[in-house]
Design a protein around this motif. Structure first.
Motif, short mmCIF file in Angstrom:
data_model
loop_
_atom_site.label_atom_id
_atom_site.label_comp_id
_atom_site.label_asym_id
_atom_site.label_seq_id
_atom_site.Cartn_x
_atom_site.Cartn_y
_atom_site.Cartn_z
N LYS A 1 -31.89 -9.87 -7.90
CA LYS A 1 -31.77 -10.18 -9.31
C LYS A 1 -31.41 -8.91 -10.07
N GLU B 1 -29.59 -15.88 -4.69
CA GLU B 1 -30.77 -16.39 -4.02
C GLU B 1 -30.42 -17.65 -3.23
N ASP B 2 -30.85 -17.68 -1.99
CA ASP B 2 -30.60 -18.84 -1.12
C ASP B 2 -29.11 -19.17 -1.03
N GLY B 3 -28.29 -18.13 -1.01
CA GLY B 3 -26.86 -18.34 -0.86
C GLY B 3 -26.14 -18.80 -2.10
N VAL B 4 -26.81 -18.75 -3.26
CA VAL B 4 -26.21 -19.19 -4.52
C VAL B 4 -26.15 -18.01 -5.50
N THR C 1 -39.64 -11.41 6.13
CA THR C 1 -38.36 -11.72 5.52
C THR C 1 -37.33 -10.65 5.83
N LEU D 1 -21.56 -20.95 -4.80
CA LEU D 1 -22.09 -20.54 -3.51
C LEU D 1 -21.61 -19.13 -3.18
N GLU D 2 -22.47 -18.39 -2.51
CA GLU D 2 -22.10 -17.03 -2.09
C GLU D 2 -20.83 -17.07 -1.24
N ARG E 1 -23.77 -7.36 -0.69
CA ARG E 1 -23.99 -8.66 -0.06
C ARG E 1 -22.75 -9.55 -0.17
N PRO F 1 -33.71 -12.31 -1.93
CA PRO F 1 -33.09 -12.57 -3.23
C PRO F 1 -32.81 -11.26 -3.98
N TYR G 1 -31.26 -10.73 3.52
CA TYR G 1 -31.13 -12.05 2.91
C TYR G 1 -32.14 -12.25 1.78
#
Length: 214
Positions: free
Chosen positions: A10, A85-88, A2, A103-104, A152, A8, A6
Motif C-alpha cells: 500500500k 493486494e491479492d493480485g489486484v 507469508t 488485475l496485476e 512487483r 500486500p 506476494y
C-alpha cells in the motif's frame, strides 16, 4: 509464513511537495499578516482604521485559506492510496474515489513521459487491458513503497514493460494514451493562474471591506 514477494503493498500519499513551500514561506506569511492587520487597524493617510476588528479580519483572511489547504492535505493523506493486494491493483484519489481497478496481470506498461504541464513535467502513465490509462505524479506518493510496487508490476505474472517516452506534445500524449485524464489546471496553467490572481484580488478586497462592517 507469508512470502514477502506476494505480501500486500500500500502506497500512501506524500504531501511534502505541498508542505515545503508553505513551511518555507511561514515567516513572510506571518509578517505579511501582521502588516496587513496593522494597516487595517490603524488606517493609512486620510483613510481611517477599523481598530481591533481590522486586525481580527486580517488574521482570519490568512487563517481561512491555510485551514482549507491543510484540510485538503489531511484528506489526501487519509483517502488517496495505491494498493496491490491479492493480485489486484487499485488506485484511489484524494476523495477516496476508485480511479483504477485492474488485475496485476492485466497491467500492460509503465510509461515515463514528459508533458507540457505546470513546471513539473515528469509523469508516469500506467496502462492496462480494460481500464483507461492512469497518470501519476510520482513525487506525490511515498517513494519506497512505490518502488516496491513497480518492482512487483514488472516481475511475473504482470511483467509490465517499462518505457521511457521522453517529451510528448498534447496531441501525441492523447493519441498514445486515449482517455488519460490530466487536471484542467495543469493543462491550462496560464488560464488557471489568471483565474487564481483575479480570485485572490477579489478575496483580499472582500476582507478589507469586511473589516469596516464588523
Amino acid at each position: 509464513m507469508t512470502d514477502s514477494s506476494y505480501a500486500p503493498i500500500k502506497v500512501r500519499a506524500d504531501n511534502r511537495v505541498y508542505k515545503a513551500p508553505l513551511l518555507g514561506g511561514a515567516v513572510p506569511i506571518g509578517l505579511g499578516t501582521i502588516r496587513l492587520g496593522l494597516r487595517l487597524a490603524n488606517g493609512r493617510g486620510s483613510s481611517p482604521g477599523a481598530g481591533w476588528p481590522g486586525m481580527i479580519v486580517a488574521i482570519l483572511a490568512v487563517v481561512v485559506p491555510l485551514v482549507w489547504f491543510a484540510g485538503g492535505l489531511a484528506l489526501r493523506r487519509a483517502k488517496a492510496a495505491v494498493a496491490l493486494e491479492d493480485g489486484v491493483l487499485s488506485v484511489r484519489d484524494r476523495w477516496g474515489r476508485l480511479v483504477l481497478l485492474t488485475l496485476e496481470s492485466d497491467v500492460t506498461g509503465l510509461h515515463y513521459v514528459r508533458i507540457p504541464v505546470d513546471g513539473h513535467k515528469d509523469r508516469l502513465v500506467i496502462t492496462s487491458v480494460d481500464d483507461a490509462p492512469l497518470v501519476l505524479d510520482t513525487r506525490l506518493w511515498e517513494e519506497e513503497p512505490l518502488r516496491r510496487l513497480f518492482g512487483r508490476l514488472t516481475a511475473p505474472p504482470a511483467q509490465a514493460p517499462v518505457r521511457q517516452l521522453g517529451m510528448l506534445t498534447w496531441p501525441q500524449f492523447r493519441s498514445r494514451f486515449p482517455g488519460a485524464k490530466v487536471p484542467w489546471r495543469q493543462v491550462h496553467f496560464w488560464w488557471f493562474a489568471i483565474f487564481v490572481t483575479i480570485l485572490t484580488i477579489a478575496y483580499i478586497a472582500f476582507f478589507v471591506n469586511l473589516s469596516y462592517f464588523v
